[in-house]
Motif scaffolding. Sequence first.
Motif, PDB file in Angstrom:
ATOM      1  N   THR A  95      29.910  37.358  19.856  1.00 38.19           N
ATOM      2  CA  THR A  95      28.972  37.885  20.851  1.00 38.19           C
ATOM      3  C   THR A  95      27.763  36.964  20.974  1.00 38.19           C
ATOM      4  O   THR A  95      27.316  36.638  22.077  1.00 38.19           O
ATOM      5  CB  THR A  95      28.538  39.318  20.476  1.00 38.19           C
ATOM      6  N   ILE A  96      27.229  36.511  19.849  1.00 35.16           N
ATOM      7  CA  ILE A  96      26.078  35.595  19.876  1.00 35.16           C
ATOM      8  C   ILE A  96      26.483  34.261  20.487  1.00 35.16           C
ATOM      9  O   ILE A  96      25.725  33.676  21.269  1.00 35.16           O
ATOM     10  CB  ILE A  96      25.484  35.434  18.464  1.00 35.16           C
ATOM     11  N   PHE A  97      27.674  33.757  20.170  1.00 34.31           N
ATOM     12  CA  PHE A  97      28.155  32.520  20.792  1.00 34.31           C
ATOM     13  C   PHE A  97      28.179  32.662  22.313  1.00 34.31           C
ATOM     14  O   PHE A  97      27.796  31.759  23.037  1.00 34.31           O
ATOM     15  CB  PHE A  97      29.552  32.169  20.301  1.00 34.31           C
ATOM     16  N   LYS A  98      28.648  33.807  22.778  1.00 39.27           N
ATOM     17  CA  LYS A  98      28.718  34.048  24.215  1.00 39.27           C
ATOM     18  C   LYS A  98      27.318  34.053  24.819  1.00 39.27           C
ATOM     19  O   LYS A  98      27.072  33.400  25.835  1.00 39.27           O
ATOM     20  CB  LYS A  98      29.430  35.373  24.481  1.00 39.27           C
ATOM     21  N   LEU A 113      32.718  38.817  12.527  1.00 36.90           N
ATOM     22  CA  LEU A 113      33.141  37.797  13.480  1.00 36.90           C
ATOM     23  C   LEU A 113      32.898  38.266  14.909  1.00 36.90           C
ATOM     24  O   LEU A 113      32.597  37.462  15.785  1.00 36.90           O
ATOM     25  CB  LEU A 113      34.601  37.419  13.252  1.00 36.90           C
ATOM     26  N   ASP A 114      32.984  39.553  15.135  1.00 36.69           N
ATOM     27  CA  ASP A 114      32.660  40.094  16.453  1.00 36.69           C
ATOM     28  C   ASP A 114      31.199  39.782  16.791  1.00 36.69           C
ATOM     29  O   ASP A 114      30.883  39.373  17.904  1.00 36.69           O
ATOM     30  CB  ASP A 114      32.931  41.597  16.479  1.00 36.69           C
ATOM     31  N   ASP A 115      30.311  39.956  15.813  1.00 37.35           N
ATOM     32  CA  ASP A 115      28.895  39.630  16.016  1.00 37.35           C
ATOM     33  C   ASP A 115      28.714  38.148  16.337  1.00 37.35           C
ATOM     34  O   ASP A 115      27.972  37.778  17.247  1.00 37.35           O
ATOM     35  CB  ASP A 115      28.070  39.959  14.768  1.00 37.35           C
ATOM     36  N   ILE A 116      29.393  37.291  15.576  1.00 33.62           N
ATOM     37  CA  ILE A 116      29.287  35.847  15.785  1.00 33.62           C
ATOM     38  C   ILE A 116      29.740  35.482  17.192  1.00 33.62           C
ATOM     39  O   ILE A 116      29.055  34.749  17.908  1.00 33.62           O
ATOM     40  CB  ILE A 116      30.113  35.076  14.730  1.00 33.62           C
ATOM     41  N   LEU A 136      39.954  39.597  23.475  1.00 39.11           N
ATOM     42  CA  LEU A 136      39.368  38.954  22.310  1.00 39.11           C
ATOM     43  C   LEU A 136      38.631  39.969  21.451  1.00 39.11           C
ATOM     44  O   LEU A 136      38.809  40.015  20.235  1.00 39.11           O
ATOM     45  CB  LEU A 136      38.409  37.836  22.735  1.00 39.11           C
ATOM     46  N   VAL A 137      37.815  40.792  22.066  1.00 40.92           N
ATOM     47  CA  VAL A 137      37.055  41.781  21.304  1.00 40.92           C
ATOM     48  C   VAL A 137      38.005  42.700  20.549  1.00 40.92           C
ATOM     49  O   VAL A 137      37.804  42.991  19.376  1.00 40.92           O
ATOM     50  CB  VAL A 137      36.115  42.580  22.234  1.00 40.92           C
ATOM     51  N   GLN A 138      39.093  43.134  21.202  1.00 43.75           N
ATOM     52  CA  GLN A 138      40.062  43.992  20.530  1.00 43.75           C
ATOM     53  C   GLN A 138      40.715  43.269  19.365  1.00 43.75           C
ATOM     54  O   GLN A 138      40.913  43.838  18.301  1.00 43.75           O
ATOM     55  CB  GLN A 138      41.117  44.470  21.519  1.00 43.75           C
TER      56      GLN A 138
END
Length: 175
Positions: free
Chosen positions: A104-107, A99-102, A82-84
């Motif tokens: 990560t925060i969701f996680k 979106l990567d930041d979003i 997912l990150v990739q």
Amino acid sequence: MRILIAGIGNIFSKDDGCGSYVAQALQGCINGVDIIDFGTGGLQIIDKMLEYDFIIFIDAGDIEKDVQMLEINENALDSDELVQTVLTMSLGSSHGITLDDILTIFKIRKFSGKIIFILCKPYSLDLGLGLTEQCKENAIKTIRELNKFLRENFEIAIDTNKAEKNLEKILEKIT
């Protein structure tokens, strides 16, 4: 179930504004979901998003197809794949939060809802308003793909004719 359609994009970078323009075009064309144009929003948008059970992000993305849908669930938030995938969307430089930041925060906040990305292939990220003709066609395809997805999964329909006309009017005003 609370459903959010989240338009993401920088309208000052041509086709990068695709998600924002689509969200604006959908206003008044669909019932049963909330539609928010987050633009290049920062961290303040996260709390609002966490109120939903299902989030559909619409954005420009570094993809091969004209329009591509990616489904992300809570299990996928842990995957390196997912990150990739998110990192290859080329979104970081023109947005207040990526979106990567979003994700990560969701996680971290243990978001348990579902997430779908509907990505629209951009053709120009140059400074300027509006969409290229090719990206405008992709924005229309995005509206149709979203309609198909919502019908099949939630029995919710978009007035696609009205949304497409709205998109035309929005783009005519700014170009």
